[in-house]
Design a protein around this motif. Structure first.
Motif, short mmCIF file in Angstrom:
data_model
loop_
_atom_site.label_atom_id
_atom_site.label_comp_id
_atom_site.label_asym_id
_atom_site.label_seq_id
_atom_site.Cartn_x
_atom_site.Cartn_y
_atom_site.Cartn_z
N GLN A 226 0.80 -1.21 0.00
CA GLN A 226 0.00 0.00 0.00
C GLN A 226 0.84 1.27 0.00
N GLN A 285 -6.56 -3.32 -0.25
CA GLN A 285 -7.33 -2.87 0.91
C GLN A 285 -8.43 -3.86 1.25
N MET A 343 -3.70 1.16 6.97
CA MET A 343 -4.03 1.90 5.74
C MET A 343 -3.63 3.38 5.88
#
Length: 610
Positions: A226, A285, A343
């Motif tokens: 990410q 995600q 995240m």
């Protein structure tokens, strides 16, 4: 495609973070910033203290339920009301002060980076450097860095760092409670380990640690891509937006060329890149959300399962079980902070990397001043350049060791084939060309007219007076300048707001740029193809007025042009001629006198080139 900087370890990232964050807390606003940060820290401590009190309330309240003690039950209901009220007040002011700190920090950083980006022509040099070798390491879209990345950086830095602090304080506050409440767990050992039993003191603490370590490791394994995906997403979004802005800026040229299909293809390609990367990010995600959801739901029953044997054995009561469950939840929340915020951490890391690259580029611009040293403008009575060497970004040399001079009264016309470096010479004399060496002296009262003049959107009077304030000039002066520049039709539109760079034709834009000069009456003017879009009659009229104005002010003019119609307005020609193939530079400057005319008489325009 540009790749984000990859710090080797957490320490390197901490150095990046400190380099970006500390300047604000050491700035002129440091006491307000530090005071607000201290208040937020104290409120976080207060919030954790209230959670400890509420954890103790669990034991008393649920014991009262188990014992059917109505008096204690209602007492604890009242006590919970006060505890909840105090906690709510702390939470509200913690949120408010955190947002205010983020706001003030963003304001300071935006002002700081705007100043550095615009100072010393850094915005121009960064844009110019994008087209040189190694430009893939340069920051893309500085507008996004300042507008979006600074906002993300300040908000994520405050929220995540306070989150880490809160997690640590909560862990320290509840780990002792959980250790005391959990007691010891006796585990029988198998025969191959010698038999007997193993007493695990504070076993609930070790269960929480093991549970969160496994969860954090799996989260990092799933979510590691990410950081790169968020970095690329921000870059691709900015590229897509930037190309749409270019279509808007060059709308007329694109419309005349019928380039809608090509631009649509380019926009579709960029948007496809945006969506392709976003889909990859979304899939990652999704995988992380699967695990986080499972991890969070399992955490609800996990402490009850682990503590159930002691409850059913009668070692603890219901109140203690609920207190253990609450304390375990606080410890588990603290230890699983990475799982819950992965995240956000990925976005924070990507944003920090982008700003670090921008900061490094600005710092390089701060250190690397132009090799062309300009004397103080007020100390020069004429335009002069000594030992002047000019190159291109790719390393090609255009001129070597040239000596140029324009004395008061001189009118110099610069000629040369396309690509010979006329505009580079213009930029060098202006002091903005980084690929040059030598000494340049420029009088203070000098104006430059570029090939593509800039006009801010807004009132016409502001576009005419730019970059000065229009309040410095009377309406009569503004109207006179427009009339002298052959734009009398605009004289009654001084307060009209419009996108003048798009509204006016090419010839009108050039006349408006000349109107600026005629308004401000500088002594020295350097013009780069300033009348290329005008008809010969308008060009002759305007140059007569321009030359007369600079001579009345005791200065001179240097014009870059291809058209021979300007010869009659100049006395001296600087011709850029190709050098021999073995020469270090591609061109040399040859000086020659032009036919004397009333418009171009006077001056020497000396020049030489080594």
């Amino acid at each position: 495609m540009a790749q984000p900087p990859q710090p080797r370890n957490l320490r390197a990232f901490a150095r990046q973070l400190a380099a970006l964050a500390l300047p604000y807390f050491n700035s002129e606003n440091k006491w307000k910033a530090r005071g607000m940060l201290l208040a937020i820290v104290l409120l976080n401590l207060g919030a954790v203290y209230m959670l400890v009190q509420i954890n103790e309330w669990y034991r008393v309240f649920y014991d009262a339920l188990q014992e059917k003690n109505q008096t204690v039950f209602w007492q604890q209901i009242g006590r919970f009301g006060w505890l909840a009220l105090i906690y709510i007040v702390i939470a509200v002011y913690k949120f408010y002060l955190t947002q205010i700190l983020q706001l003030r920090w963003r304001v300071w950083m935006t002002d700081h980076y705007l100043g550095r980006w615009l100072a010393h022509k850094a915005f121009y040099r960064l844009e110019l450097a994008r087209y040189t070798e190694g430009s893939e390491r340069l920051p893309d879209n500085p507008d996004q860095r300042i507008q979006e990345d600074l906002n993300l950086f300040t908000s994520y830095t405050v929220s995540l760092l306070m989150g880490i602090f809160n997690a640590l304080v909560t862990l320290l506050s509840f780990v002792g409670i959980l250790w005391t409440l959990s007691g010891s767990l006796t585990v029988p050992l198998p025969g191959f380990l010698g038999g007997g039993q193993w007493d695990i003191a504070g076993y609930m603490v070790w269960a929480a640690v093991l549970y969160c370590l496994v969860g954090s490791a799996i989260t990092h394994w799933i979510g590691k891509p990410q950081v790169r995906l968020n970095f690329e997403q921000q870059m691709l979004e900015a590229n897509f937006r930037h190309h749409m802005i270019r279509v808007r800026e060059y709308s007329e040229a694109i419309a005349l060329d019928g380039g809608e299909r090509v631009e649509r293809q380019q926009l579709d390609l960029r948007f496809a890149d945006v969506m392709g990367n976003y889909l990859r990010l979304l899939k990652n995600q999704k995988s992380l959300t699967w695990f986080n959801s499972f991890f969070g739901q399992a955490a609800i029953i996990f402490p009850l399962i682990v503590a159930a044997p002691r409850y059913f054995s009668g070692a603890i009561q219901l109140g203690q079980l609920m207190q253990i469950n609450s304390a375990f939840g606080r410890v588990q929340d603290s230890l699983s902070w990475l799982v819950d915020n992965y995240m956000s951490l990925a976005v924070w890391k990507a944003t920090t990397d982008r700003l670090t690259g921008f900061e490094d580029s600005l710092a390089q611009q701060d250190r690397a001043t132009s090799a062309v040293a300009r004397s103080a403008p007020t100390g020069a009575a004429a335009i002069a350049a000594q030992d002047l060497s000019i190159g291109l970004p790719g390393g090609r040399h255009l001129l070597d060791h040239a000596t140029l001079q324009v004395a008061p009264g001189d009118t110099v016309l610069v000629h040369g084939p396309s690509g010979s470096g006329k505009s580079s010479l213009f930029r060098t004399l202006a002091g903005i060309w980084p690929h040059a060496q030598g000494q340049v002296q420029m009088p203070a009262d000098t104006m430059f007219i570029p090939q593509q003049p800039y006009f801010p959107d807004g009132r016409l009077r502001d576009a005419l007076a730019y970059p000065e304030s229009a309040d410095r000039y009377t309406d009569e002066a503004l109207k006179q300048a427009l009339d002298e520049a052959l734009l009398p039709q605009l004289a009654d539109q001084l307060d009209r707001r419009d996108a003048w760079g798009q509204k006016l034709s090419g010839g009108e834009r050039q006349r408006l740029a000349l109107a600026r000069v005629l308004l401000k009456r500088p002594a020295w003017v350097l013009a780069d193809e300033a009348t290329s879009a005008l008809d010969e009659a308008a060009e002759a009229t305007l140059y007569q007025r321009l030359v007369a104005a600079v001579r009345r002010a005791g200065g001179g003019i240097v014009s870059i042009a291809h058209r021979s119609t300007l010869i009659e307005h100049h006395r001296v020609r600087w011709a850029l001629r190709p050098e021999a193939p073995e020469a270090a530079a591609a061109y040399r400057v040859e000086v020659s006198a032009l036919p004397t005319s009333p418009a171009g008489a006077g001056g020497s325009g000396a020049a030489s080139a080594g």
